[in-house]
Design an enzyme around this catalytic site. Sequence first.
Site, PDB file in Angstrom:
ATOM      1  N   LYS A  49       0.849  -1.200   0.000  1.00 44.17           N
ATOM      2  CA  LYS A  49       0.000   0.000   0.000  1.00 44.17           C
ATOM      3  C   LYS A  49       0.886   1.252   0.000  1.00 44.17           C
ATOM      4  CE  LYS A  49      -4.099  -1.891   2.378  1.00 44.17           C
ATOM      5  NZ  LYS A  49      -4.006  -3.307   2.472  1.00 44.17           N
ATOM      6  N   GLN A  93      -5.779  -2.697   8.838  1.00 43.53           N
ATOM      7  CA  GLN A  93      -5.588  -3.965   8.137  1.00 43.53           C
ATOM      8  C   GLN A  93      -6.246  -5.089   8.928  1.00 43.53           C
ATOM      9  OE1 GLN A  93      -4.162  -4.154   5.086  1.00 43.53           O
ATOM     10  NE2 GLN A  93      -4.530  -6.354   4.988  1.00 43.53           N
ATOM     11  N   ASP A 116     -12.152   1.666   2.947  1.00 44.11           N
ATOM     12  CA  ASP A 116     -12.548   0.287   2.619  1.00 44.11           C
ATOM     13  C   ASP A 116     -14.055   0.167   2.359  1.00 44.11           C
ATOM     14  OD1 ASP A 116     -10.341  -1.575   2.762  1.00 44.11           O
ATOM     15  OD2 ASP A 116     -10.242  -1.235   4.926  1.00 44.11           O
TER      16      ASP A 116
HETATM   17  N1  GUN Z   1      -7.543  -7.727   4.820  1.00 41.41           N
HETATM   18  C1  GUN Z   1      -7.770  -8.423   3.676  1.00 41.41           C
HETATM   19  N2  GUN Z   1      -8.398  -7.659   2.768  1.00 41.41           N
HETATM   20  C2  GUN Z   1      -8.571  -6.450   3.345  1.00 41.41           C
HETATM   21  C3  GUN Z   1      -9.161  -5.237   2.887  1.00 41.41           C
HETATM   22  O1  GUN Z   1      -9.667  -5.116   1.765  1.00 41.41           O
HETATM   23  N3  GUN Z   1      -9.146  -4.216   3.797  1.00 41.41           N
HETATM   24  C4  GUN Z   1      -8.619  -4.327   5.033  1.00 41.41           C
HETATM   25  N4  GUN Z   1      -8.689  -3.277   5.841  1.00 41.41           N
HETATM   26  N5  GUN Z   1      -8.067  -5.439   5.481  1.00 41.41           N
HETATM   27  C5  GUN Z   1      -8.046  -6.496   4.623  1.00 41.41           C
END
Ligand code: GUN
Length: 282
Positions: A49, A93, A116
């Site tokens: 990221k 996450q 998200d």
């Molecule tokens: N863990 C796996 N996929 C995701 C996602 O799309 N967002 C977040 N915050 N955690 C994740």
Amino acid sequence: MATILDGKVLAASIRLKLREEAALLPRRPGIAVILVGDDPASQLYVKNKAKDCEECGFLSRRIDLPDTVSEEEILGILNKLNAETIYDGVLVQLPLPAHISEKRVIEAIAPEKDVDAFHPLNVGRMVRGDSVIWPCTPAGIGALLDAYDISADGKVCVMVGRSNIVGKPMGLLLLRRHGTVIYCHRHTPDLAAMTRQADILVVAAGQPRLISGSMVKPGATVIDVAMNRDAETGRFTGDVCFDEVSEKAAFITPVPGGVGPMTRAMLMQNVLTLAKLHMGLL
Ligand code: GUN
């Protein structure tokens, strides 16, 4: 042989476009990412990221917390991040350690910074059909379908998996695009009978080789969301038997290089969208 839906190439072109758009804004779009613990997969996702942010010219901050951190501490940090105007998006996450409530943490992210789209307010908007951003994986699949001119209108769309992150919002996205959506999961009595009807089949079950060639309708579009690591080879595989299914399908995503890069690109797109909203440009 099916046409490969190349997420890697499309994601790279999206990042370029986002960089150009971001350069025209009065300030850099920004995201803060919280990582709890040292799960290697999550570490890698968070590292990627930051790399994507750099490529797009966005500001990014990473906050690493030990897996002994308390829920109250996380909520306190989120409160501060919610108030900091340099961050347009805040992401925690997932998954989180068992002693922390994911529900409470997600609900503590300000809805307008919920990059998200996991907050219940944003989920409600999604169900109603008027959300500004979508969760990154469904958004990425939507962008991939658009890029290859694959319409869901009037099509039978089968979603295998019903998670809050992928399955549920993916079904809603296809419904919004006028698809006839069927959700399948581990209680579905005859999975093959369902998947064989699919014009668009999206699989997010996390079960290697779940979908064989005989379970796919000729000419279907097959989207494999899974990233299963093979214990012997260490390589990533999806849920779809690629060799068999690519002989029957019209379009198929590879693993890796299909959905994964698109998910990453959509996170960047969501950051930019929230930034524009915060700057009064949308
Ligand atoms: N863990 C796996 N996929 C995701 C996602 O799309 N967002 C977040 N915050 N955690 C994740």
